[in-house]
Design an enzyme around this catalytic site. Structure first.
Site, PDB file in Angstrom:
ATOM      1  N   GLU A  96       0.818  -1.205   0.000  1.00 48.73           N
ATOM      2  CA  GLU A  96       0.000   0.000   0.000  1.00 48.73           C
ATOM      3  C   GLU A  96       0.858   1.264   0.000  1.00 48.73           C
ATOM      4  OE1 GLU A  96      -4.085  -1.370   2.203  1.00 48.73           O
ATOM      5  OE2 GLU A  96      -2.371  -0.997   3.470  1.00 48.73           O
ATOM      6  N   CYS A 109       3.394   8.468   0.826  1.00 49.39           N
ATOM      7  CA  CYS A 109       4.069   7.576   1.763  1.00 49.39           C
ATOM      8  C   CYS A 109       4.208   6.226   1.071  1.00 49.39           C
ATOM      9  CB  CYS A 109       3.207   7.474   3.026  1.00 49.39           C
ATOM     10  SG  CYS A 109       3.828   6.281   4.206  1.00 49.39           S
ATOM     11  N   CYS A 116       6.772  -6.547   7.277  1.00 45.79           N
ATOM     12  CA  CYS A 116       7.968  -6.110   8.015  1.00 45.79           C
ATOM     13  C   CYS A 116       8.349  -7.207   9.000  1.00 45.79           C
ATOM     14  CB  CYS A 116       7.687  -4.808   8.761  1.00 45.79           C
ATOM     15  SG  CYS A 116       9.147  -4.192   9.641  1.00 45.79           S
ATOM     16  N   CYS A 120       7.265  -4.833  15.758  1.00 42.39           N
ATOM     17  CA  CYS A 120       6.971  -3.913  16.864  1.00 42.39           C
ATOM     18  C   CYS A 120       5.548  -4.207  17.353  1.00 42.39           C
ATOM     19  CB  CYS A 120       7.077  -2.462  16.403  1.00 42.39           C
ATOM     20  SG  CYS A 120       8.698  -2.077  15.741  1.00 42.39           S
ATOM     21  N   CYS A 123       2.333  -2.171  16.005  1.00 42.42           N
ATOM     22  CA  CYS A 123       2.214  -1.907  14.566  1.00 42.42           C
ATOM     23  C   CYS A 123       1.578  -3.090  13.833  1.00 42.42           C
ATOM     24  CB  CYS A 123       3.612  -1.619  14.007  1.00 42.42           C
ATOM     25  SG  CYS A 123       3.657  -1.477  12.217  1.00 42.42           S
ATOM     26  N   SER A 220      12.636   6.183  14.590  1.00 43.62           N
ATOM     27  CA  SER A 220      11.542   5.809  15.495  1.00 43.62           C
ATOM     28  C   SER A 220      12.125   5.358  16.823  1.00 43.62           C
ATOM     29  CB  SER A 220      10.725   4.672  14.868  1.00 43.62           C
ATOM     30  OG  SER A 220      10.210   5.091  13.637  1.00 43.62           O
ATOM     31  N   LEU A 221      12.029   6.233  17.814  1.00 39.45           N
ATOM     32  CA  LEU A 221      12.558   5.887  19.144  1.00 39.45           C
ATOM     33  C   LEU A 221      11.514   5.141  19.959  1.00 39.45           C
ATOM     34  CD1 LEU A 221      14.569   8.857  20.642  1.00 39.45           C
ATOM     35  CD2 LEU A 221      15.409   6.802  19.520  1.00 39.45           C
ATOM     36  N   CYS A 339      -0.286   5.777  10.206  1.00 39.00           N
ATOM     37  CA  CYS A 339       0.955   5.109  10.598  1.00 39.00           C
ATOM     38  C   CYS A 339       0.652   3.795  11.302  1.00 39.00           C
ATOM     39  CB  CYS A 339       1.720   5.951  11.602  1.00 39.00           C
ATOM     40  SG  CYS A 339       2.349   7.467  10.965  1.00 39.00           S
TER      41      CYS A 339
HETATM   42  N1  SAH Z   1       9.728   0.773   9.732  1.00 42.04           N
HETATM   43  C1  SAH Z   1       9.931   2.157   9.758  1.00 42.04           C
HETATM   44  C2  SAH Z   1       8.996   2.923   8.840  1.00 42.04           C
HETATM   45  C3  SAH Z   1       7.557   2.474   8.821  1.00 42.04           C
HETATM   46  S1  SAH Z   1       6.649   2.695  10.311  1.00 42.04           S
HETATM   47  C4  SAH Z   1       9.864   2.691  11.174  1.00 42.04           C
HETATM   48  O1  SAH Z   1       9.433   1.962  12.071  1.00 42.04           O
HETATM   49  O2  SAH Z   1      10.283   3.820  11.375  1.00 42.04           O
HETATM   50  C5  SAH Z   1       6.386   4.459  10.311  1.00 42.04           C
HETATM   51  C6  SAH Z   1       6.079   5.067  11.661  1.00 42.04           C
HETATM   52  O3  SAH Z   1       4.804   4.610  12.142  1.00 42.04           O
HETATM   53  C7  SAH Z   1       7.078   4.714  12.750  1.00 42.04           C
HETATM   54  O4  SAH Z   1       7.528   5.890  13.398  1.00 42.04           O
HETATM   55  C8  SAH Z   1       6.279   3.873  13.725  1.00 42.04           C
HETATM   56  O5  SAH Z   1       6.764   4.014  15.034  1.00 42.04           O
HETATM   57  C9  SAH Z   1       4.886   4.431  13.531  1.00 42.04           C
HETATM   58  N2  SAH Z   1       3.807   3.525  13.953  1.00 42.04           N
HETATM   59  C10 SAH Z   1       3.763   2.186  13.839  1.00 42.04           C
HETATM   60  N3  SAH Z   1       2.609   1.712  14.347  1.00 42.04           N
HETATM   61  C11 SAH Z   1       1.894   2.770  14.779  1.00 42.04           C
HETATM   62  C12 SAH Z   1       0.623   2.932  15.404  1.00 42.04           C
HETATM   63  N4  SAH Z   1      -0.176   1.893  15.640  1.00 42.04           N
HETATM   64  N5  SAH Z   1       0.213   4.174  15.728  1.00 42.04           N
HETATM   65  C13 SAH Z   1       0.982   5.246  15.462  1.00 42.04           C
HETATM   66  N6  SAH Z   1       2.190   5.168  14.868  1.00 42.04           N
HETATM   67  C14 SAH Z   1       2.653   3.943  14.549  1.00 42.04           C
HETATM   68 FE1  SF4 Z   2       8.225  -2.568  11.023  1.00 41.44          FE
HETATM   69 FE2  SF4 Z   2       8.207   0.099  11.416  1.00 41.44          FE
HETATM   70 FE3  SF4 Z   2       6.025  -1.412  11.949  1.00 41.44          FE
HETATM   71 FE4  SF4 Z   2       8.164  -1.635  13.506  1.00 41.44          FE
HETATM   72  S1  SF4 Z   2       6.887   0.204  13.221  1.00 41.44           S
HETATM   73  S2  SF4 Z   2       6.975  -3.331  12.675  1.00 41.44           S
HETATM   74  S3  SF4 Z   2       9.802  -1.378  12.023  1.00 41.44           S
HETATM   75  S4  SF4 Z   2       6.946  -1.075   9.951  1.00 41.44           S
END
Ligand code: SAH
Ligand code: SF4
Length: 353
Positions: A96, A109, A116, A120, A123, A220-221, A339
């Site tokens: 997507e 985006c 992935c 996390c 996510c 992404s911290l 996100c």
């Molecule tokens: N893998 C990379 C880029 C894709 S995720 C990364 O993790 O940075 C893009 C952003 O979405 C990241 O900053 C992640 O922390 C955030 N994200 C993931 N799941 C989310 C959620 N459920 N709500 C808000 N932000 C989220």
């Molecule tokens: Fe992958 Fe980014 Fe989602 Fe973490 S937040 S699972 S690194 S896409």
């Protein structure tokens, strides 16, 4: 004549590889400039449209290479104007891309992987696991495929590599793709208009920062200490907070880079005033800005979004400490385009005809 699998997908070639490829037909360098413009500025889908190439050369190209494309199989639009596009790849996998209009900007985006692998906990993309990396053409064709759906004079002004996948886990292809995004004969975007979001994968992050990269970096911290980060993001065992920040301290000052740190706020997990104070402390000495993203909730995600008041307090503590901190409420939530919500799911019967 070769079949498609033996032919070269021209959009997988870097600019210098394209020059080399064309040189193998005895063609001069300017031919690759012409080719880049046809592929990425005109977005042509056949050699026949390349009217400044001879008939014979077009035939030669046809026998050895091809021009790939992606067409959305579904497009959805949210009330806030955000649009989500679903693409089906050659092997049936789905990805997507999300188009986000915001004042003068139109940001796309894009995804860099199918799924992935980093898992996390907050996510949905991570929940569905990893299938494979995208190749260069699949990354770039998201931009071209979406552009084709827009009115003729409308341009995509910004690209963020924040869709499905971890861009630095698909290092080579992501870097080749971003080089073409900023190439003056290809997409011609300024590197200030491209943002790559990463967990700070090591050692790739260090590689990227050794040279000035053709994009802004967002890391992404999501936590202010290793214990919480490891719980939320298992990759922290391999790329721990302290090492990621050490790399950020080492390079950017020399290269005048300001790094954006992303911090997804999860109620009772990482959103306390103590967390905010610790975040301030660990970011000292790094030219940075913080994007606070209140969690986008989903039934499969075992966390809650903090109250607005708590988010505000967290932001205030950072600002009082001298950091720029912005609360980013993700767009497109009702179509799962925000996100962390991308999973490329498809219901029966809702494909575009
Ligand atoms: N893998 C990379 C880029 C894709 S995720 C990364 O993790 O940075 C893009 C952003 O979405 C990241 O900053 C992640 O922390 C955030 N994200 C993931 N799941 C989310 C959620 N459920 N709500 C808000 N932000 C989220
Ligand atoms: Fe992958 Fe980014 Fe989602 Fe973490 S937040 S699972 S690194 S896409």
């Amino acid at each position: 004549m070769k079949n498609l699998s033996e032919k070269i997908d021209l959009k997988n070639l870097s600019s210098s590889e394209l020059t080399e490829f064309l040189a193998s037909f005895g063609k001069e360098r300017y031919r690759s400039v012409q080719m880049l413009r046809w592929l990425y500025q005109q977005g042509v889908q056949s050699f026949d449209e390349m009217t400044n190439l001879s008939q014979r050369f077009r035939q030669e190209l046809n026998q050895t290479s091809f021009i790939s494309a992606l067409h959305p199989v579904r497009a959805e639009k949210a009330r806030d104007g955000t649009r989500k596009f679903l693409f089906e790849l050659e092997d049936g996998n789905r990805i997507e891309s999300v188009l986000i209009p915001d004042k003068a900007r139109l940001t796309l985006c894009v995804s860099t992987q199918v799924g992935c692998a980093l898992g996390c906990r907050f996510c949905l993309t991570g929940k569905r696991g990893w299938k494979r990396n995208l190749n260069v053409s699949e990354i770039l064709n998201q931009i071209l495929g979406v552009k084709k759906m827009l009115p003729e004079k409308t341009s995509i002004t910004n690209v963020v590599l924040m869709g499905m996948g971890e861009p630095l886990a698909n290092y080579m292809n992501t870097l080749k793709a971003t080089a073409l995004m900023v190439h003056p004969d290809a997409f011609r975007l300024s590197s200030r208009r491209i943002t790559l979001s990463t967990v700070g994968l090591l050692p790739e992050l260090e590689e990227v920062l050794k040279e000035k990269p053709p994009f802004r970096l967002a890391i992404s911290l999501n936590a202010s200490n290793d214990e919480t980060r490891t719980y939320l993001m298992p990759i922290n065992l391999r790329s721990p907070l302290s090492k990621v920040l050490a790399v950020c301290k080492k390079f950017p000052l020399q290269r005048r880079i300001r790094i954006t740190f992303e911090y997804v706020l999860l109620e009772g997990m990482n959103d306390s005033p103590q967390d905010a104070k610790r975040l301030l402390r660990i970011l000292k000495g790094i030219p940075s800005k913080v994007n606070l993203i209140p969690l986008n909730e989903a039934p499969d995600i075992p966390f809650k979004r903090p109250s607005e008041q708590r988010v505000k307090r967290f932001q205030e503590i950072l600002m009082e400490g001298g950091l720029t901190a912005i609360v980013r409420n993700s767009k497109g939530q009702e179509i799962s385009a925000a996100c962390g919500q991308l999973q490329a799911k498809v219901g029966i019967g809702d494909e575009l005809q």
